[in-house]
Enzyme design. Structure first.
Site, PDB file in Angstrom:
ATOM      1  N   LYS A   1       0.730  -1.102  -0.108  1.00 39.36           N
ATOM      2  CA  LYS A   1      -0.140  -0.054   0.016  1.00 39.36           C
ATOM      3  C   LYS A   1       0.744   1.533   0.143  1.00 39.36           C
ATOM      4  CE  LYS A   1      -3.926  -2.458   0.108  1.00 39.36           C
ATOM      5  NZ  LYS A   1      -3.342  -3.603  -0.002  1.00 39.36           N
TER       6      LYS A   1
ATOM      7  N   GLU B   1      -3.587   7.577   7.238  1.00 40.66           N
ATOM      8  CA  GLU B   1      -4.326   8.227   6.419  1.00 40.66           C
ATOM      9  C   GLU B   1      -5.432   9.018   6.820  1.00 40.66           C
ATOM     10  OE1 GLU B   1      -3.811   5.923   2.090  1.00 40.66           O
ATOM     11  OE2 GLU B   1      -5.489   5.910   3.249  1.00 40.66           O
TER      12      GLU B   1
ATOM     13  N   HIS C   1     -15.475  -4.226   5.883  1.00 40.69           N
ATOM     14  CA  HIS C   1     -14.669  -3.706   4.495  1.00 40.69           C
ATOM     15  C   HIS C   1     -14.460  -4.877   3.433  1.00 40.69           C
ATOM     16  CE1 HIS C   1     -13.384  -0.242   6.700  1.00 40.69           C
ATOM     17  NE2 HIS C   1     -12.764  -1.027   7.542  1.00 40.69           N
TER      18      HIS C   1
ATOM     19  N   ARG D   1      -5.685  -8.356 -10.667  1.00 39.12           N
ATOM     20  CA  ARG D   1      -6.337  -9.537 -11.069  1.00 39.12           C
ATOM     21  C   ARG D   1      -7.585  -9.319 -11.595  1.00 39.12           C
ATOM     22  NH1 ARG D   1      -9.533  -9.680  -6.782  1.00 39.12           N
ATOM     23  NH2 ARG D   1      -8.889  -9.091  -4.715  1.00 39.12           N
TER      24      ARG D   1
END
EC number: 6.4.1.1
Length: 491
Positions: A116, A200, A235, A291
């Protein structure tokens, strides 16, 4: 073009890839664990080989065994599907050593976008909007506090190597920060073998909107429009639709251009998905999935493009057969993930034997599944039973068609998420398109109440329909006949 492809996956996605192979005149090879010896995908393939015990670490994650089978069967390429090895850069490296083509991007791209922090740095350089926060790992609590103060609470702590909603923790006040960091680092180390975390700004009610991209080896990149994936639990996506209810031509141009820019900057090849969070008119890069996605069928339905066949064509060296101008959106599509989970018990997994099965049909209805009557859902893997996809001329028709299809879908023996999906289709906020990633939590009480009512209604319906299900001996005879037919197809 390839003559034989090994599918390094199981269940519905394995069958999905094998169908594409069959349409292209390509032989397919299945690999399976001991737990999947009676699975439908093993019978659909032209060849099938057992590769290990039920645990993924001893079967579907065994690169060495998969490559042994590929060599033995004479497969020229491997399609990894999604999950398992699909985003493992080592698979591509090992395939390259053996002269086998991996149907997907290069290993270096998979590795870069799988981290990430690295992916966020790359997107900033590419000029793609990113969420305010750090672009490097944070381990010192004092540094974390300074960063959180500078961007403003709430913040979210994320595992750098995370995915699937694992390794994320929202923090609303400074007092919670250290404890949240320690917890996230522990989860990250356990789940991914990497304790690195970053911070973040936390967007409290964002929409999750993603763009499907496709790129060939000559550098041609296009997007195939957007998907809305805001209906989630922990999530993880439950319902997806295409296009997003809030999408306008202007916003699609902006977000689609950013997705293409992201793929071009990293030299992407094959199918991929650029995911964004959208809030108050702005959008931010979230991650890139290197993918094919679970939800790819809704893009296929509204664009008419078979994404898996295009993956295979591109991997064989062909250029894209269409340009951005050729991609047109027609109608609206919705996908419901039908999982073997109890939605009234916080979506607890509920593996077991399917004692009754009747799938829906009719115009605009598609079911991607790998199960059948008397199939035993193993406890070792993802709980997905099938994907129910519908298409309508507009969103309202698609919702009504999904309601009808769900009412026809009967699965007995295990608890499923069908009552949840029925409740969502009845929810007025959903019908108005007022979506965000915390939708399920916000409307939980009403959804649960509706589900309890639905479960009672469904039980009464099933009791009336019990006679429509064949006795087990007849089912066994039919299953044997199907098996004989599938094996005869391999010749």
């Amino acid at each position: 073009m390839f003559s034989k492809i090994l599918v390094a996956n199981r269940g519905e996605i394995a069958i999905r890839v094998m169908r594409a192979c069959r349409e292209l005149g390509i032989k397919s090879v299945a690999v399976y664990s001991e737990a999947d010896k009676n699975a439908l995908f093993t019978r659909y393939a032209d060849e099938a080989y057992e590769i290990g015990k039920p645990a993924p670490s001893q079967s579907y994650l065994r690169i060495d065994r998969i490559l042994e089978v590929a060599e033995k069967a004479g497969a020229e390429a491997i399609h990894p599907g999604y999950g398992f090895l699909a985003e493992n850069p080592r698979l591509g490296e090992e395939c390259e050593k053996q002269g086998i083509k991996l149907i997907g991007p290069k290993g270096s791209v998979i590795e870069a976008m799988g981290d990430k922090i690295t992916s966020k740095k790359l997107m900033k350089k590419a000029g793609v909007p990113v969420i305010p926060g750090t672009d490097q790992g944070v381990s010192d609590p004092d540094e974390a506090a300074r960063i959180a103060d500078s961007i403003g609470y709430p913040v979210i702590i994320k595992a750098s190597a995370g995915g699937g909603g694992i390794g994320m923790r929202a923090v609303y006040e400074e007092d919670e920060l250290i404890r949240a960091m320690e917890s996230t680092q522990s989860v990250a180390a356990s789940a991914f073998g990497d304790p690195t975390v970053y911070i973040e700004k936390y967007l409290e009610r964002p929409r999750h909107i993603e763009f499907q991209v496709m790129a060939d080896e000559s550098g041609n990149v296009i997007h195939l429009a957007d998907r809305e994936c805001s209906i989630q639990r922990r999530h993880q996506k439950l319902i997806e639709e295409a296009p997003s209810p809030i999408m306008t031509p202007e916003l699609r141009e902006r977000m689609g251009s950013a997705a293409v820019k992201a793929a071009e900057y990293i030299g992407y090849e094959n199918a991929g998905t650029v995911e964004f969070l959208y809030s108050n008119g702005d959008f931010y890069f979230l991650e890139m999935n290197t993918r094919i996605q679970v939800e790819h069928p809704i893009t296929e339905v509204i664009t008419g493009v078979d994404l898996v066949k295009e993956q295979i064509r591109v991997a064989s060296g062909e250029e894209l057969r269409f340009t951005q101008k050729d991609i047109n959106i027609r109608g609206h599509a919705i996908e419901c993930r039908i999982n073997a989970e109890n939605p009234l018990a916080d979506f607890a997994p509920n593996p077991g034997k399917i004692t009754g099965y009747r799938s829906p049909g009719g115009i605009g209805v598609r079911v991607d599944s790998g199960v059948y009557m008397n199939y035993e859902i193993p406890p070792f893997y993802d709980s997905m039973i099938s994907k129910l996809i519908v298409w309508g001329m507009d969103r309202q028709e698609a919702i009504n068609r999904m309601k009808r299809a769900l009412s026809e879908y009967i699965i007995l023996g295990v608890k499923t998420t069908i009552p949840f999906h029925k409740a969502i289709m009845r929810n007025e906020a959903f019908r108005r398109g007022e979506l965000h990633t915390h939708f399920v939590d916000e409307y939980r009480r009403g959804i649960d109440a509706e589900m309890r009512k639905i479960v009672k209604e469904d039980q009464e319906m099933v009791e009336r329909l019990q006679s429509t299900f064949l006795p087990s001996k007849k089912v066994a005879a039919i299953s044997a006949a199907i098996g004989t037919y599938m094996h005869s197809r391999r010749g």
